[in-house]
Design a protein around this motif. Structure first.
Motif, PDB file in Angstrom:
ATOM      1  N   VAL A   1       0.863  -1.179   0.000  1.00  0.00           N
ATOM      2  CA  VAL A   1       0.000   0.000   0.000  1.00  0.00           C
ATOM      3  C   VAL A   1       0.912   1.246   0.000  1.00  0.00           C
ATOM      4  CG1 VAL A   1      -1.728   1.320   1.256  1.00  0.00           C
ATOM      5  CG2 VAL A   1      -1.835  -1.184   1.226  1.00  0.00           C
ATOM      6  N   THR A   2       0.655   2.185  -0.948  1.00  0.00           N
ATOM      7  CA  THR A   2       1.500   3.376  -1.042  1.00  0.00           C
ATOM      8  C   THR A   2       0.880   4.587  -0.346  1.00  0.00           C
ATOM      9  OG1 THR A   2       0.519   3.868  -3.192  1.00  0.00           O
ATOM     10  CG2 THR A   2       2.591   2.637  -3.183  1.00  0.00           C
ATOM     11  N   ARG A   3      -0.429   4.731  -0.451  1.00  0.00           N
ATOM     12  CA  ARG A   3      -1.086   5.878   0.162  1.00  0.00           C
ATOM     13  C   ARG A   3      -2.546   5.597   0.375  1.00  0.00           C
ATOM     14  NH1 ARG A   3      -3.227   9.255  -4.190  1.00  0.00           N
ATOM     15  NH2 ARG A   3      -2.788   8.265  -6.200  1.00  0.00           N
ATOM     16  N   LEU A   4      -3.135   6.384   1.265  1.00  0.00           N
ATOM     17  CA  LEU A   4      -4.535   6.209   1.620  1.00  0.00           C
ATOM     18  C   LEU A   4      -5.346   7.436   1.242  1.00  0.00           C
ATOM     19  CD1 LEU A   4      -4.148   4.703   5.230  1.00  0.00           C
ATOM     20  CD2 LEU A   4      -4.297   3.453   3.053  1.00  0.00           C
ATOM     21  N   ALA A   5      -6.617   7.178   0.945  1.00  0.00           N
ATOM     22  CA  ALA A   5      -7.576   8.251   0.717  1.00  0.00           C
ATOM     23  C   ALA A   5      -8.836   7.895   1.495  1.00  0.00           C
ATOM     24  CB  ALA A   5      -7.875   8.411  -0.765  1.00  0.00           C
ATOM     25  N   GLU A   6      -9.727   8.831   1.620  1.00  0.00           N
ATOM     26  CA  GLU A   6     -10.951   8.568   2.386  1.00  0.00           C
ATOM     27  C   GLU A   6     -11.773   7.459   1.732  1.00  0.00           C
ATOM     28  OE1 GLU A   6     -14.857  10.892   4.143  1.00  0.00           O
ATOM     29  OE2 GLU A   6     -13.240  12.013   3.216  1.00  0.00           O
ATOM     30  N   PHE A   7     -11.661   7.352   0.395  1.00  0.00           N
ATOM     31  CA  PHE A   7     -12.491   6.380  -0.319  1.00  0.00           C
ATOM     32  C   PHE A   7     -11.775   5.061  -0.591  1.00  0.00           C
ATOM     33  CE2 PHE A   7     -10.480   9.358  -3.221  1.00  0.00           C
ATOM     34  CZ  PHE A   7      -9.737   8.519  -4.026  1.00  0.00           C
ATOM     35  N   GLY A   8     -10.465   4.915  -0.197  1.00  0.00           N
ATOM     36  CA  GLY A   8      -9.774   3.659  -0.421  1.00  0.00           C
ATOM     37  C   GLY A   8      -8.286   3.776  -0.258  1.00  0.00           C
ATOM     38  N   ALA A   9      -7.583   2.712  -0.743  1.00  0.00           N
ATOM     39  CA  ALA A   9      -6.121   2.663  -0.627  1.00  0.00           C
ATOM     40  C   ALA A   9      -5.519   2.412  -1.996  1.00  0.00           C
ATOM     41  CB  ALA A   9      -5.708   1.564   0.334  1.00  0.00           C
ATOM     42  N   PHE A  10      -4.409   3.122  -2.277  1.00  0.00           N
ATOM     43  CA  PHE A  10      -3.690   2.946  -3.537  1.00  0.00           C
ATOM     44  C   PHE A  10      -2.539   1.974  -3.314  1.00  0.00           C
ATOM     45  CE2 PHE A  10      -5.849   6.932  -4.216  1.00  0.00           C
ATOM     46  CZ  PHE A  10      -6.290   6.818  -5.519  1.00  0.00           C
ATOM     47  N   VAL A  11      -2.357   1.090  -4.279  1.00  0.00           N
ATOM     48  CA  VAL A  11      -1.325   0.055  -4.195  1.00  0.00           C
ATOM     49  C   VAL A  11      -0.422   0.195  -5.418  1.00  0.00           C
ATOM     50  CG1 VAL A  11      -0.869  -2.426  -4.116  1.00  0.00           C
ATOM     51  CG2 VAL A  11      -2.871  -1.487  -2.967  1.00  0.00           C
ATOM     52  N   GLU A  12       0.907   0.173  -5.186  1.00  0.00           N
ATOM     53  CA  GLU A  12       1.861   0.254  -6.297  1.00  0.00           C
ATOM     54  C   GLU A  12       2.083  -1.133  -6.876  1.00  0.00           C
ATOM     55  OE1 GLU A  12       5.969   2.595  -7.196  1.00  0.00           O
ATOM     56  OE2 GLU A  12       6.021   1.193  -5.500  1.00  0.00           O
ATOM     57  N   LEU A  13       1.615  -1.311  -8.123  1.00  0.00           N
ATOM     58  CA  LEU A  13       1.786  -2.587  -8.805  1.00  0.00           C
ATOM     59  C   LEU A  13       3.175  -2.677  -9.437  1.00  0.00           C
ATOM     60  CD1 LEU A  13      -1.735  -2.770 -10.474  1.00  0.00           C
ATOM     61  CD2 LEU A  13      -1.005  -3.809  -8.334  1.00  0.00           C
ATOM     62  N   GLU A  14       3.643  -1.561  -9.957  1.00  0.00           N
ATOM     63  CA  GLU A  14       4.992  -1.425 -10.494  1.00  0.00           C
ATOM     64  C   GLU A  14       5.264   0.073 -10.597  1.00  0.00           C
ATOM     65  OE1 GLU A  14       5.113  -1.714 -15.085  1.00  0.00           O
ATOM     66  OE2 GLU A  14       3.763  -3.337 -14.421  1.00  0.00           O
ATOM     67  N   LYS A  15       6.446   0.468 -11.067  1.00  0.00           N
ATOM     68  CA  LYS A  15       6.786   1.883 -11.150  1.00  0.00           C
ATOM     69  C   LYS A  15       5.794   2.615 -12.047  1.00  0.00           C
ATOM     70  CE  LYS A  15      10.509   5.102 -12.296  1.00  0.00           C
ATOM     71  NZ  LYS A  15      11.884   5.258 -12.831  1.00  0.00           N
ATOM     72  N   ASN A  16       5.194   3.690 -11.475  1.00  0.00           N
ATOM     73  CA  ASN A  16       4.231   4.543 -12.174  1.00  0.00           C
ATOM     74  C   ASN A  16       2.915   3.834 -12.488  1.00  0.00           C
ATOM     75  OD1 ASN A  16       5.923   6.842 -12.258  1.00  0.00           O
ATOM     76  ND2 ASN A  16       6.989   6.028 -14.068  1.00  0.00           N
ATOM     77  N   ILE A  17       2.678   2.681 -11.897  1.00  0.00           N
ATOM     78  CA  ILE A  17       1.394   1.967 -12.082  1.00  0.00           C
ATOM     79  C   ILE A  17       0.791   1.723 -10.704  1.00  0.00           C
ATOM     80  CG2 ILE A  17       0.224  -0.103 -12.917  1.00  0.00           C
ATOM     81  CD1 ILE A  17       1.259   1.608 -15.143  1.00  0.00           C
ATOM     82  N   GLU A  18      -0.388   2.296 -10.480  1.00  0.00           N
ATOM     83  CA  GLU A  18      -1.099   2.110  -9.226  1.00  0.00           C
ATOM     84  C   GLU A  18      -2.490   1.531  -9.470  1.00  0.00           C
ATOM     85  OE1 GLU A  18       0.372   5.330  -5.890  1.00  0.00           O
ATOM     86  OE2 GLU A  18      -1.217   5.929  -7.278  1.00  0.00           O
ATOM     87  N   GLY A  19      -2.962   0.798  -8.487  1.00  0.00           N
ATOM     88  CA  GLY A  19      -4.336   0.316  -8.506  1.00  0.00           C
ATOM     89  C   GLY A  19      -5.044   0.794  -7.262  1.00  0.00           C
ATOM     90  N   LEU A  20      -6.380   0.785  -7.301  1.00  0.00           N
ATOM     91  CA  LEU A  20      -7.158   1.278  -6.166  1.00  0.00           C
ATOM     92  C   LEU A  20      -7.980   0.153  -5.548  1.00  0.00           C
ATOM     93  CD1 LEU A  20      -8.332   3.527  -4.379  1.00  0.00           C
ATOM     94  CD2 LEU A  20     -10.099   3.830  -6.128  1.00  0.00           C
ATOM     95  N   ILE A  21      -7.805  -0.029  -4.229  1.00  0.00           N
ATOM     96  CA  ILE A  21      -8.700  -0.895  -3.447  1.00  0.00           C
ATOM     97  C   ILE A  21      -9.728   0.026  -2.828  1.00  0.00           C
ATOM     98  CG2 ILE A  21      -8.905  -2.564  -1.591  1.00  0.00           C
ATOM     99  CD1 ILE A  21      -5.913  -3.149  -1.926  1.00  0.00           C
ATOM    100  N   HIS A  22     -10.923  -0.008  -3.383  1.00  0.00           N
ATOM    101  CA  HIS A  22     -11.949   0.880  -2.862  1.00  0.00           C
ATOM    102  C   HIS A  22     -12.289   0.488  -1.428  1.00  0.00           C
ATOM    103  CE1 HIS A  22     -15.733   3.107  -2.540  1.00  0.00           C
ATOM    104  NE2 HIS A  22     -15.216   3.874  -3.515  1.00  0.00           N
ATOM    105  N   LYS A  23     -12.748   1.439  -0.673  1.00  0.00           N
ATOM    106  CA  LYS A  23     -13.094   1.196   0.734  1.00  0.00           C
ATOM    107  C   LYS A  23     -14.068   0.035   0.870  1.00  0.00           C
ATOM    108  CE  LYS A  23     -14.866   3.735   4.750  1.00  0.00           C
ATOM    109  NZ  LYS A  23     -15.378   5.028   5.230  1.00  0.00           N
ATOM    110  N   THR A  24     -14.980  -0.054  -0.085  1.00  0.00           N
ATOM    111  CA  THR A  24     -15.992  -1.144  -0.018  1.00  0.00           C
ATOM    112  C   THR A  24     -15.428  -2.474  -0.433  1.00  0.00           C
ATOM    113  OG1 THR A  24     -16.680  -0.605  -2.265  1.00  0.00           O
ATOM    114  CG2 THR A  24     -17.839   0.503  -0.466  1.00  0.00           C
ATOM    115  N   GLU A  25     -14.173  -2.503  -0.992  1.00  0.00           N
ATOM    116  CA  GLU A  25     -13.567  -3.749  -1.428  1.00  0.00           C
ATOM    117  C   GLU A  25     -12.482  -4.230  -0.473  1.00  0.00           C
ATOM    118  OE1 GLU A  25     -14.565  -5.608  -3.880  1.00  0.00           O
ATOM    119  OE2 GLU A  25     -16.163  -4.171  -4.326  1.00  0.00           O
TER     120      GLU A  25
END
Length: 576
Positions: free
Chosen positions: A461-485
């Motif tokens: 996990v790289t950073r958090l937001a109120e609506f979810g968490a961002f995950v670094e999959l590789e350099k300059n590529i992020e995915g979002l785990i939504h709060k509901t997921e």
């Protein structure tokens, strides 16, 4: 009249009497009394005068006068202790001399004299009847006169000061010379006419020109009339005591002023200059002086021109023309334009060299990767030198792929070399667009190959937001785990379930390369929610890869999260 019979005078009467007579004055009087030691003489004033008896005796002591005789005497003292005038017979001749000198002074008459010797501060002059003092400053019109030159010379003088009490006479020769000079000047000026060409001697230099002696007449040679080109310093062209040939420009006979010119002796280089010079013409010019914004140059026929700093070199590194040129240096230049009426001609030195913009598209095709050097860090990106005189702009949006990085140009320094890609060229506006992130390639080009729906991955996990968490999959590529997921039981706060830096395992729900989105889910790994839930926890991914729930309540909650995400993260509503 006996002494006892002389009436005493009051102080006021004595003062009034002194105003009527002066010391040394020669008067005629009548002998009224002869005493044992002195004679009493009536000179016509309220008080009588006395004179020693010896002045009227011969060598044997015989008295030569008698009571009633008229005699000439001089006044030696205004009043003695008895209130009488003191008189003298012997000083009559000397008094006559001083009186004559005073009359000459008052009338402004000249007197001849011979310079007999040099003394401190001046000269002694023999006037025939007495000697006088001639100050050094009054012997000639020039400063520092040669003393030996004037000894034994006979001149006409003007008396400027007389002091009988000290037997002092001061004379001057300057007024005589000034009158002669002025008369000669007026005569000489009357003979001068505009257009006359004369030779003169340079007397002195001033900031605005030079004064030239034209055989007794001083003429002004103004700095603007010395040369057709620019004259920064008068002594670059003429020196004191040098002989110059000048032309009479103007004569003011009333004020005695003469204006001179040197450049008028030659033809005006601007006459028909437009027939000799034209735009595009190449010639050799000489650097004459600098200003911050360019350099002044001179053509072979003394035409002054200007080369702006932007026309000196193709390089934008040049700050001052003096950095690369020297005064007097000769350079090839091209005429840009000429205006004879305004006496202006503009040159370009850089156009004599090949422009770095010639065939730039062939030398630097779009998409080519090149080496460039940072020349300036600006608020909107980096200016980079591709080659001498050729510069491009690396915009901040083309430095890194991560849009969250603010002002990425601040991480670079002037002089730093980078590999960049040519993104675009506008030859008309002379602009080149560069890209740094494009050299590495777009990491999203292979995202669809590397990440597919249903794929299980472990990452940090790289950073958090109120609506979810961002995950670094590789350099300059992020995915979002939504709060509901995150879990079947949605946490109140994301940080209650996940922390930055922690590794989590999740499932890929969907990929949208067009919008650069990857939707992730942790709860998708654990199956469906408990039947005790009031609403189904079943999820679905829409055609755009967005995770949504079937219930309307969730959709309302999702909109709320998206609105806050826009405010807090600066994202568009449709980004996640």
């Amino acid at each position: 009249m006996a002494d006892s019979q002389v009436p005493e005078m009051t102080m006021e009467e004595l003062l009034n009497e002194e105003k009527r007579v002066s010391r040394g004055q020669v008067v005629t009087g009548e002998i009224v009394q002869i005493g044992a030691d002195e004679l009493v003489i009536d000179v016509g004033y309220k008080t009588e005068g006395v004179i020693p008896r010896t002045e009227f005796q011969d060598i044997t002591g015989n008295l030569l006068v008698k009571v009633g005789d008229k005699v000439e005497v001089s006044i030696e003292r205004m009043a003695d202790s008895n209130g009488k005038l003191r008189l003298s017979k012997r000083n009559v001749n000397q008094s006559r001399v001083w009186q004559a000198l005073e009359e000459q002074q008052q009338a402004g008459q000249l007197i001849k004299g011979r310079v007999i010797k040099k003394v401190n501060g001046g000269f002694r002059v023999d006037l025939g009847v007495t000697e006088a003092f001639l100050p050094s400053s009054q012997v000639t019109l020039q400063k520092n006169p040669d003393a030996e030159e004037h000894i034994d010379k006979i001149y006409d003088f003007k008396i400027i000061k007389i002091d009988r009490s000290r037997s002092n006479v001061v004379v001057s020769r300057r007024p005589v010379l000034e009158v002669a000079r002025d008369e000669s000047r007026l005569k000489r000026i009357s003979e001068l006419n505009p257009g006359d060409i004369l030779e003169g001697k340079v007397k002195s230099l001033v900031s605005y020109g030079a004064f030239v002696d034209l055989n007794g007449i001083d003429g002004l040679l103004h700095i603007a009339d010395i040369d057709w080109g620019r004259v920064n310093k008068v002594d670059d062209f003429i020196k004191v005591n040098s002989t110059v040939k000048v032309k009479i420009l103007q004569v003011d006979k009333e004020k005695g002023k003469v204006s001179l010119g040197m450049k008028q002796m030659q033809a005006d280089p601007w006459a028909e200059a437009d027939k000799r010079y034209h735009a595009g013409q190449a010639l050799e010019v000489e650097i004459t002086h600098f200003v911050d914004y360019g350099a002044f140059v001179k053509t072979p026929d003394n035409l002054e021109g200007f080369c702006h700093i932007t026309e000196i070199s193709w390089s934008k590194k040049l700050k001052k023309p003096s950095e690369i040129f020297k005064i007097g240096e000769k350079k090839k230049a091209q005429v840009i334009d000429i205006d004879v009426a305004k006496r202006k001609i503009n040159f370009s030195i850089k156009r004599m060299e090949k422009s770095p913009w010639e065939q730039v598209s062939q030398r630097y095709p779009i998409g080519a990767t090149i080496q460039a050097t940072v020349t300036n860090v600006a608020d909107f990106g980096l200016f980079m030198e591709i080659e001498e005189g050729l510069e491009g702009l690396l915009h901040q949006s083309d430095i890194v792929w991560d849009k969250r990085t603010k002002n990425p140009q601040k991480d670079f320094k002037v002089g730093q070399a980078l590999s960049v890609k040519i993104l675009g060229i506008d030859e008309e506006k002379k602009r080149i667009s560069l890209g740094l992130k494009q050299v590495e390639g777009d990491p999203w080009d292979k995202v669809e190959e590397n990440y597919k729906a249903g794929q299980v991955i472990t990452a940090k996990v790289t950073r958090l937001a109120e609506f979810g968490a961002f995950v670094e999959l590789e350099k300059n590529i992020e995915g979002l785990i939504h709060k509901t997921e995150i879990a079947h039981s949605v946490p109140k706060k994301v940080e209650d379930a996940l922390k930055p830096g922690t590794e989590v395992t999740f499932k890929v729900l969907g990929v949208d390369t067009g919008k650069r989105r990857i939707s992730l889910s942790i709860k998708a790994l654990t199956g469906k929610a408990s039947s005790d839930s009031k609403e189904s926890e079943e999820v679905m991914v829409d055609e755009e890869g967005m995770v949504i729930r079937k219930t309307g309540a969730f959709q309302k909650m999702l909109k709320k999260f998206l609105k806050k995400a826009k405010e807090e993260e600066g994202l568009e509503e449709d980004e996640y």
